[in-house]
Scaffold this active site. Structure first.
Site, mmCIF file in Angstrom:
data_model
loop_
_atom_site.group_PDB
_atom_site.id
_atom_site.type_symbol
_atom_site.label_atom_id
_atom_site.label_comp_id
_atom_site.label_asym_id
_atom_site.label_seq_id
_atom_site.Cartn_x
_atom_site.Cartn_y
_atom_site.Cartn_z
ATOM 1 N N GLU A 36 -0.161 -31.652 12.333
ATOM 2 C CA GLU A 36 1.219 -32.040 12.025
ATOM 3 C C GLU A 36 1.330 -33.529 11.700
ATOM 4 O OE1 GLU A 36 3.295 -28.543 14.772
ATOM 5 O OE2 GLU A 36 3.556 -30.641 15.328
ATOM 6 N N THR B 109 12.494 -24.571 24.422
ATOM 7 C CA THR B 109 13.042 -24.306 23.079
ATOM 8 C C THR B 109 14.524 -23.949 23.142
ATOM 9 O OG1 THR B 109 10.861 -23.434 22.484
ATOM 10 C CG2 THR B 109 12.689 -22.945 20.973
ATOM 11 N N ASN C 80 18.023 -27.432 18.073
ATOM 12 C CA ASN C 80 17.593 -27.953 19.368
ATOM 13 C C ASN C 80 17.050 -29.377 19.317
ATOM 14 O OD1 ASN C 80 15.220 -27.397 18.122
ATOM 15 N ND2 ASN C 80 14.583 -25.752 19.508
ATOM 16 N N PHE D 34 14.067 -15.567 12.433
ATOM 17 C CA PHE D 34 14.848 -16.800 12.343
ATOM 18 C C PHE D 34 14.310 -17.772 11.288
ATOM 19 C CE2 PHE D 34 11.729 -17.335 15.780
ATOM 20 C CZ PHE D 34 11.073 -18.482 15.380
ATOM 21 N N TYR E 54 6.455 -25.209 8.976
ATOM 22 C CA TYR E 54 6.709 -24.105 9.912
ATOM 23 C C TYR E 54 6.026 -22.804 9.464
ATOM 24 C CZ TYR E 54 10.127 -26.639 12.798
ATOM 25 O OH TYR E 54 10.738 -27.507 13.673
ATOM 26 N N ARG F 2 6.590 -32.640 25.325
ATOM 27 C CA ARG F 2 7.202 -31.314 25.477
ATOM 28 C C ARG F 2 8.070 -31.255 26.744
ATOM 29 N NH1 ARG F 2 6.815 -27.476 21.261
ATOM 30 N NH2 ARG F 2 7.281 -26.019 22.927
ATOM 31 N N LYS G 189 15.471 -33.770 14.581
ATOM 32 C CA LYS G 189 15.936 -32.813 13.582
ATOM 33 C C LYS G 189 17.316 -33.218 13.034
ATOM 34 C CE LYS G 189 13.290 -28.979 15.656
ATOM 35 N NZ LYS G 189 13.333 -27.568 16.148
ATOM 36 N N ARG H 170 16.761 -31.440 25.154
ATOM 37 C CA ARG H 170 17.413 -30.217 24.679
ATOM 38 C C ARG H 170 18.524 -29.756 25.617
ATOM 39 N NH1 ARG H 170 11.872 -27.343 22.416
ATOM 40 N NH2 ARG H 170 12.176 -27.856 20.211
ATOM 41 N N HIS I 204 11.573 -31.724 17.570
ATOM 42 C CA HIS I 204 10.319 -30.966 17.483
ATOM 43 C C HIS I 204 9.243 -31.762 18.186
ATOM 44 C CE1 HIS I 204 6.851 -28.818 15.881
ATOM 45 N NE2 HIS I 204 6.308 -30.022 15.757
HETATM 46 P P1 ADP Z 1 9.405 -25.208 19.815
HETATM 47 O O1 ADP Z 1 10.176 -26.059 18.817
HETATM 48 O O2 ADP Z 1 9.923 -25.382 21.213
HETATM 49 O O3 ADP Z 1 7.914 -25.382 19.717
HETATM 50 P P2 ADP Z 1 9.010 -22.655 18.469
HETATM 51 O O4 ADP Z 1 7.725 -23.227 17.941
HETATM 52 O O5 ADP Z 1 8.954 -21.334 19.155
HETATM 53 O O6 ADP Z 1 9.738 -23.675 19.462
HETATM 54 O O7 ADP Z 1 10.058 -22.499 17.270
HETATM 55 C C1 ADP Z 1 10.175 -23.504 16.290
HETATM 56 C C2 ADP Z 1 11.636 -23.744 16.027
HETATM 57 O O8 ADP Z 1 12.217 -22.581 15.446
HETATM 58 C C3 ADP Z 1 12.499 -23.996 17.278
HETATM 59 O O9 ADP Z 1 12.419 -25.323 17.736
HETATM 60 C C4 ADP Z 1 13.869 -23.647 16.770
HETATM 61 O O10 ADP Z 1 14.426 -24.685 15.966
HETATM 62 C C5 ADP Z 1 13.553 -22.440 15.887
HETATM 63 N N1 ADP Z 1 13.671 -21.188 16.656
HETATM 64 C C6 ADP Z 1 12.790 -20.697 17.547
HETATM 65 N N2 ADP Z 1 13.200 -19.525 18.071
HETATM 66 C C7 ADP Z 1 14.404 -19.260 17.485
HETATM 67 C C8 ADP Z 1 15.364 -18.195 17.590
HETATM 68 N N3 ADP Z 1 15.158 -17.165 18.415
HETATM 69 N N4 ADP Z 1 16.485 -18.266 16.835
HETATM 70 C C9 ADP Z 1 16.705 -19.304 15.998
HETATM 71 N N5 ADP Z 1 15.830 -20.343 15.840
HETATM 72 C C10 ADP Z 1 14.710 -20.327 16.576
HETATM 73 MG MG MG Z 2 6.582 -24.930 18.206
#
Ligand code: ADP
Ligand code: MG
Length: 144
Positions: free
Chosen positions: A128, A93, A114, A59, A51, A87, A11, A104, A117
């Site tokens: 994806e 996350t 973070n 968010f 997304y 993962r 990212k 992370r 992805h």
């Molecule tokens: P992951 O990337 O671990 O699969 P998610 O699919 O739940 O996590 O969320 C996608 C992305 O959205 C996260 O990697 C992060 O960048 C952002 N995100 C998720 N939850 C939050 C939150 N509570 N506040 C801000 N950004 C968030």
């Molecule tokens: Mg995700």
């Protein structure tokens, strides 16, 4: 364990922190081989499409702003059990909850920014990968 392909993104914060090499090294050390890769800057439209499942989350706007603020590296990683293992290497996350030694935990600022992805299921990996790459962008490794 089946050989799988998964989509990985470094990212904008990962590039801002000069972590491209460090992150790819972690994947290579774990025998997750890049088989496709490019640097790109996501348009708002591309980030929103990628997304889409998070549309409506509180968010979402912050996420789109973050993901479009600078270039990213998109890549396809291939290896045994690649989706789950990527993962694991990424960590949870929220970096505060991520296991020590994960990307992370080591580098991320917060749950939004973070660093990486990674696809979370075979169905999403397929979708994806298709979002960014066509078959001719993906290369066989370890062949003469
Ligand atoms: P992951 O990337 O671990 O699969 P998610 O699919 O739940 O996590 O969320 C996608 C992305 O959205 C996260 O990697 C992060 O960048 C952002 N995100 C998720 N939850 C939050 C939150 N509570 N506040 C801000 N950004 C968030
Ligand atoms: Mg995700």
């Amino acid at each position: 364990m089946a050989t799988e392909r998964t989509l990985s993104i470094i990212k904008p914060d990962g590039l801002e922190k000069d972590l491209i090499g460090t992150i790819i090294e972690r994947f290579e050390e774990a025998d997750l081989q890049p088989v496709a890769m490019r640097m790109t800057r996501l348009s708002e439209r591309e980030a929103e499409g990628f997304y889409e499942v998070h549309k409506g989350e509180p968010f979402f706007d912050e996420l789109i702003e973050f993901m479009t603020r600078g270039p990213v590296i998109v890549m396809v990683l291939e290896g045994k059990n690649a989706i789950e293992r990527n993962r694991m290497i990424m960590g949870a996350t929220d970096p505060a909850e991520a296991d020590e030694g994960t990307i992370r935990s080591d580098f991320a600022n917060d749950v939004g920014e973070n660093i990486v992805h990674g696809s979370d299921s075979p169905e999403n990996a397929e979708k994806e990968i298709r979002y960014f790459f066509s078959d001719t962008d993906i290369y066989e490794r370890n062949v003469e």
